[in-house]
Design a protein around this motif. Structure first.
Motif, mmCIF file in Angstrom:
data_model
loop_
_atom_site.group_PDB
_atom_site.id
_atom_site.type_symbol
_atom_site.label_atom_id
_atom_site.label_comp_id
_atom_site.label_asym_id
_atom_site.label_seq_id
_atom_site.Cartn_x
_atom_site.Cartn_y
_atom_site.Cartn_z
ATOM 1 N N LEU A 53 0.987 -0.992 0.149
ATOM 2 C CA LEU A 53 0.083 0.032 0.125
ATOM 3 C C LEU A 53 0.764 1.353 0.033
ATOM 4 C CD1 LEU A 53 -2.666 -1.213 2.825
ATOM 5 C CD2 LEU A 53 -2.919 -1.228 0.210
ATOM 6 N N GLU A 54 1.973 1.119 0.665
ATOM 7 C CA GLU A 54 3.043 2.417 0.820
ATOM 8 C C GLU A 54 4.342 1.923 0.998
ATOM 9 O OE1 GLU A 54 1.842 6.058 3.179
ATOM 10 O OE2 GLU A 54 3.379 5.105 4.606
ATOM 11 N N ILE A 55 5.185 2.763 0.435
ATOM 12 C CA ILE A 55 6.658 2.509 0.250
ATOM 13 C C ILE A 55 7.271 3.726 0.863
ATOM 14 C CG2 ILE A 55 8.619 1.793 -0.846
ATOM 15 C CD1 ILE A 55 6.881 0.662 -3.043
ATOM 16 N N SER A 56 7.904 3.833 1.803
ATOM 17 C CA SER A 56 8.646 4.925 2.579
ATOM 18 C C SER A 56 9.961 4.810 2.094
ATOM 19 C CB SER A 56 8.399 4.931 4.119
ATOM 20 O OG SER A 56 7.230 5.259 4.271
ATOM 21 N N LEU A 57 10.693 5.947 1.577
ATOM 22 C CA LEU A 57 12.047 5.927 1.139
ATOM 23 C C LEU A 57 12.591 7.043 2.023
ATOM 24 C CD1 LEU A 57 11.670 5.957 -2.746
ATOM 25 C CD2 LEU A 57 12.110 3.755 -0.948
ATOM 26 N N ARG A 58 13.780 7.411 2.493
ATOM 27 C CA ARG A 58 14.860 8.175 2.853
ATOM 28 C C ARG A 58 15.873 8.537 1.802
ATOM 29 N NH1 ARG A 58 14.463 10.089 8.211
ATOM 30 N NH2 ARG A 58 16.766 9.986 8.086
ATOM 31 N N VAL A 59 15.832 9.650 1.250
ATOM 32 C CA VAL A 59 16.790 9.990 0.469
ATOM 33 C C VAL A 59 17.574 11.497 0.755
ATOM 34 C CG1 VAL A 59 16.936 10.749 -2.043
ATOM 35 C CG2 VAL A 59 15.042 9.171 -1.429
ATOM 36 N N GLY A 60 18.962 11.221 0.886
ATOM 37 C CA GLY A 60 19.783 12.314 1.377
ATOM 38 C C GLY A 60 19.734 13.195 0.299
ATOM 39 N N GLU A 61 20.015 14.500 0.579
ATOM 40 C CA GLU A 61 20.183 15.401 -0.290
ATOM 41 C C GLU A 61 21.528 15.454 -1.229
ATOM 42 O OE1 GLU A 61 20.885 19.567 0.836
ATOM 43 O OE2 GLU A 61 21.128 18.786 2.886
ATOM 44 N N PHE A 62 22.384 14.784 -0.703
ATOM 45 C CA PHE A 62 23.656 14.395 -1.188
ATOM 46 C C PHE A 62 23.684 12.981 -2.002
ATOM 47 C CE2 PHE A 62 25.107 18.240 0.482
ATOM 48 C CZ PHE A 62 25.683 18.896 -0.545
ATOM 49 N N SER A 63 22.662 12.342 -2.119
ATOM 50 C CA SER A 63 22.683 10.791 -2.732
ATOM 51 C C SER A 63 22.873 10.840 -3.954
ATOM 52 C CB SER A 63 21.361 10.164 -2.122
ATOM 53 O OG SER A 63 20.205 10.748 -3.075
ATOM 54 N N GLY A 64 22.763 11.976 -4.601
ATOM 55 C CA GLY A 64 22.846 12.053 -6.025
ATOM 56 C C GLY A 64 21.607 11.797 -6.929
ATOM 57 N N LEU A 65 20.412 11.473 -6.255
ATOM 58 C CA LEU A 65 19.064 10.987 -6.761
ATOM 59 C C LEU A 65 18.113 12.212 -6.871
ATOM 60 C CD1 LEU A 65 18.745 7.546 -4.731
ATOM 61 C CD2 LEU A 65 19.380 8.141 -7.174
ATOM 62 N N VAL A 66 17.096 12.266 -7.681
ATOM 63 C CA VAL A 66 16.095 13.236 -7.624
ATOM 64 C C VAL A 66 14.840 12.519 -7.523
ATOM 65 C CG1 VAL A 66 15.185 14.906 -9.373
ATOM 66 C CG2 VAL A 66 17.551 14.353 -9.582
ATOM 67 N N PRO A 67 14.550 13.058 -6.254
ATOM 68 C CA PRO A 67 13.280 12.283 -5.655
ATOM 69 C C PRO A 67 11.845 12.502 -6.741
ATOM 70 C CG PRO A 67 13.984 13.206 -3.861
ATOM 71 C CD PRO A 67 14.880 13.784 -5.153
ATOM 72 N N ALA A 68 11.898 13.742 -7.440
ATOM 73 C CA ALA A 68 10.667 13.767 -8.330
ATOM 74 C C ALA A 68 10.772 12.838 -9.680
ATOM 75 C CB ALA A 68 10.878 15.308 -8.896
ATOM 76 N N CYS A 69 12.350 12.474 -10.059
ATOM 77 C CA CYS A 69 12.272 11.303 -11.019
ATOM 78 C C CYS A 69 11.866 10.099 -10.697
ATOM 79 C CB CYS A 69 13.748 11.562 -11.474
ATOM 80 S SG CYS A 69 14.106 12.980 -12.326
ATOM 81 N N ILE A 70 12.195 9.827 -9.237
ATOM 82 C CA ILE A 70 11.686 8.340 -8.940
ATOM 83 C C ILE A 70 10.278 8.420 -8.790
ATOM 84 C CG2 ILE A 70 11.758 6.952 -6.779
ATOM 85 C CD1 ILE A 70 14.647 8.268 -6.314
ATOM 86 N N GLU A 71 9.579 9.470 -8.370
ATOM 87 C CA GLU A 71 8.044 9.595 -8.060
ATOM 88 C C GLU A 71 7.482 9.268 -9.748
ATOM 89 O OE1 GLU A 71 7.615 13.211 -6.195
ATOM 90 O OE2 GLU A 71 7.276 12.260 -4.436
ATOM 91 N N GLU A 72 8.115 10.013 -10.653
ATOM 92 C CA GLU A 72 7.472 9.807 -11.981
ATOM 93 C C GLU A 72 7.844 8.214 -12.563
ATOM 94 O OE1 GLU A 72 8.705 11.689 -16.334
ATOM 95 O OE2 GLU A 72 9.267 12.964 -14.579
ATOM 96 N N PHE A 73 8.857 7.804 -12.236
ATOM 97 C CA PHE A 73 9.050 6.536 -12.867
ATOM 98 C C PHE A 73 8.554 5.375 -12.072
ATOM 99 C CE2 PHE A 73 13.450 8.410 -14.445
ATOM 100 C CZ PHE A 73 12.866 8.780 -15.786
ATOM 101 N N PHE A 74 8.144 5.652 -10.676
ATOM 102 C CA PHE A 74 7.634 4.611 -9.987
ATOM 103 C C PHE A 74 6.342 3.831 -10.642
ATOM 104 C CE2 PHE A 74 4.655 3.023 -6.645
ATOM 105 C CZ PHE A 74 5.684 2.109 -6.035
ATOM 106 N N PRO A 75 5.087 4.565 -11.133
ATOM 107 C CA PRO A 75 4.159 3.750 -11.608
ATOM 108 C C PRO A 75 4.695 2.980 -12.687
ATOM 109 C CG PRO A 75 3.634 6.246 -11.340
ATOM 110 C CD PRO A 75 5.042 5.980 -11.096
ATOM 111 N N ILE A 76 5.645 3.328 -13.679
ATOM 112 C CA ILE A 76 5.909 2.425 -14.730
ATOM 113 C C ILE A 76 6.723 1.172 -14.272
ATOM 114 C CG2 ILE A 76 7.443 2.486 -16.830
ATOM 115 C CD1 ILE A 76 6.982 5.523 -16.588
ATOM 116 N N ALA A 77 7.536 1.414 -13.345
ATOM 117 C CA ALA A 77 8.403 0.251 -12.805
ATOM 118 C C ALA A 77 7.459 -0.809 -12.073
ATOM 119 C CB ALA A 77 9.460 0.942 -11.937
#
Length: 113
Positions: free
Chosen positions: A27-51
């Motif tokens: 039902l829900e997935i909680s992630l912790r993403v550091g500001e220096f992780s090199g990841l863009v949370p908005a991109c993860i959110e965009e790709f999530f439904p596809i994946a």
């Protein structure tokens, strides 16, 4: 973009946990993403439904908690934010700082049924 590969890895974690713990749906997935992780949370959110399509995570809510960067000064033991313009300790001005938080990326929690 490596966010798609990362998002697929999240789905792999979900599928692995489903096998281990015998749940049908996430039902829900909680992630912790550091500001220096090199990841863009908005991109993860965009790709999530596809994946997630066709997996136990399809339709799940993705909750991303950002982790602010924190530093420890190796000279004065100050802990907190650094002066990002001068790349030094906010307390004493030393450049001998060590990042203690902000590079994280992990699945913190799954809400399942």
């Amino acid at each position: 973009m490596h966010e798609m590969a990362i998002t697929r890895s999240i789905i792999d974690i979900v599928e692995s946990e489903a096998k281990k713990n015998a749940f049908d749906r996430v039902l829900e997935i909680s992630l912790r993403v550091g500001e220096f992780s090199g990841l863009v949370p908005a991109c993860i959110e965009e790709f999530f439904p596809i994946a997630a399509k066709g997996t136990k995570a399809e339709g799940a809510r993705l909750k991303i908690e950002p982790v602010k960067a924190k530093f420890k000064c190796l000279d004065c033991d100050y802990e907190g934010e650094a002066d990002r313009i001068n790349h030094c300790c906010k307390n004493c001005g030393s450049t001998s700082v060590h990042m203690t938080a902000g590079r994280e990326f992990f699945v913190e929690n799954l809400v399942v049924e």
